[in-house]
Scaffold this motif. Sequence first.
Motif, short mmCIF file in Angstrom:
data_model
loop_
_atom_site.label_atom_id
_atom_site.label_comp_id
_atom_site.label_asym_id
_atom_site.label_seq_id
_atom_site.Cartn_x
_atom_site.Cartn_y
_atom_site.Cartn_z
N ALA A 167 0.82 -1.22 -0.02
CA ALA A 167 0.19 0.08 0.15
C ALA A 167 0.93 1.26 0.29
CB ALA A 167 -0.92 -0.07 1.30
N TYR A 168 0.37 2.32 -0.19
CA TYR A 168 1.01 3.78 -0.24
C TYR A 168 0.33 4.78 0.55
CZ TYR A 168 3.16 0.89 -4.07
OH TYR A 168 3.92 0.16 -4.84
N ALA A 169 1.10 5.21 1.27
CA ALA A 169 0.61 6.15 2.34
C ALA A 169 0.68 7.56 1.88
CB ALA A 169 1.20 5.92 3.64
N SER A 170 -0.42 8.43 2.05
CA SER A 170 -0.52 9.80 2.09
C SER A 170 -0.68 10.36 3.36
CB SER A 170 -1.70 10.33 1.08
OG SER A 170 -1.65 11.86 0.97
N VAL A 171 0.19 10.77 4.00
CA VAL A 171 0.13 11.22 5.32
C VAL A 171 -0.68 12.52 5.45
CG1 VAL A 171 1.64 12.06 7.20
CG2 VAL A 171 2.52 10.37 5.92
N ASP A 172 -0.64 13.69 4.42
CA ASP A 172 -1.27 14.86 4.71
C ASP A 172 -2.97 14.59 4.51
OD1 ASP A 172 -0.54 14.10 1.94
OD2 ASP A 172 -0.69 16.07 1.32
N VAL A 177 -3.24 3.89 0.00
CA VAL A 177 -4.08 3.74 -1.52
C VAL A 177 -3.22 2.37 -2.08
CG1 VAL A 177 -4.83 5.85 -1.93
CG2 VAL A 177 -2.36 5.45 -2.59
N CYS A 178 -3.90 1.79 -3.04
CA CYS A 178 -3.22 0.67 -3.89
C CYS A 178 -2.12 1.28 -4.97
CB CYS A 178 -4.25 -0.23 -4.56
SG CYS A 178 -5.39 0.75 -5.70
N ARG A 179 -1.81 0.24 -5.74
CA ARG A 179 -0.71 0.54 -6.64
C ARG A 179 -1.32 1.23 -7.87
NH1 ARG A 179 0.68 -4.25 -7.40
NH2 ARG A 179 2.61 -4.26 -6.24
N ARG A 180 -2.71 0.99 -8.04
CA ARG A 180 -3.35 1.68 -9.18
C ARG A 180 -3.75 3.20 -9.08
NH1 ARG A 180 -7.91 -2.84 -10.53
NH2 ARG A 180 -6.76 -4.62 -11.15
N CYS A 181 -3.91 3.57 -7.79
CA CYS A 181 -4.27 4.87 -7.24
C CYS A 181 -3.20 5.65 -6.67
CB CYS A 181 -5.46 4.79 -6.31
SG CYS A 181 -6.99 3.88 -6.79
N ARG A 182 -2.08 5.10 -6.60
CA ARG A 182 -1.01 5.86 -6.13
C ARG A 182 -0.68 7.17 -6.96
NH1 ARG A 182 4.82 2.77 -6.88
NH2 ARG A 182 4.53 2.10 -8.88
N ARG A 183 0.08 8.31 -6.39
CA ARG A 183 0.89 9.27 -6.98
C ARG A 183 2.11 9.07 -6.56
NH1 ARG A 183 1.12 13.42 -3.32
NH2 ARG A 183 -0.58 13.21 -1.69
N PRO A 184 3.08 10.03 -7.30
CA PRO A 184 4.42 10.12 -6.93
C PRO A 184 4.70 10.50 -5.60
CG PRO A 184 4.01 10.75 -9.25
CD PRO A 184 2.67 10.63 -8.61
#
Length: 247
Positions: A167-172, A177-184
């Motif tokens: 998973a990919y974390a957006s702290v702010d 989110v998943c791999r498909r929805c992640r952003r840089p």
Amino acid sequence: MPLVESDAIILRSRAFGEADKLVSFFCRGHGRLRGLAPSARRSRRRFGAALEPLSHVRLWFYEREASELVRLSQSELVEGYWETRGELERSLALGQVVELAELLLPEREPADSAFRLLLAVLEGFKKEETLWLPLTYFQLWMTRLAGWLPALDACSRCRRPLGDEPAYASVDRGLLVCRRCRRPGLRQISPASRADALAMLASPLRKLPAEGWDRRRARELGRYLLDVIEYHSEKKLTTRELLDEEA
């Protein structure tokens, strides 16, 4: 004002004036409070060792009108956890528990679940050789009780189950989110760390196996949780830097 009697956990105490002590404590029925213990340094008759940090005590105090401080009348020791501090790393970890408690626990609001959490974590430090399991458990549950923890088993955007993928974390934005929805620029959270977190949310600390819980295992999840806490509280944690320096 009537005399109040309650279970409490002493967070900090320090000298105040010539004979008194200023005490920060978390009270089961009244939330986080600060109080003045008159003559506590001069005589141990009313307080004894029951004002030591990381003590579970029975406390009697008076609330005073137009004052942020309560007046402590007497305390009795139920269980002392100060001896669990031991070596520097463990002492710093317990210091982080205190720092997070003072930062996030509600002031003058009953919070029985938070009181039971803090007591369970102190028991964990006392019984387990590893400090990283009880510390990470406390970080996780404090983040959840503050309302800052996203769902860990599904993407916050598309709601697709994360399964065994990273998973990919957006702290702010408080998203995972998943791999498909992640952003840089998002930080990766491994399936193993999410599995650890889900296990901690589903089980009391005393039932979790401590084997294998070292600094390396705790690092990824702990870093994410402390990033979330620092972002939302807008405060840098002193003990975080000290623990990192001790690594």
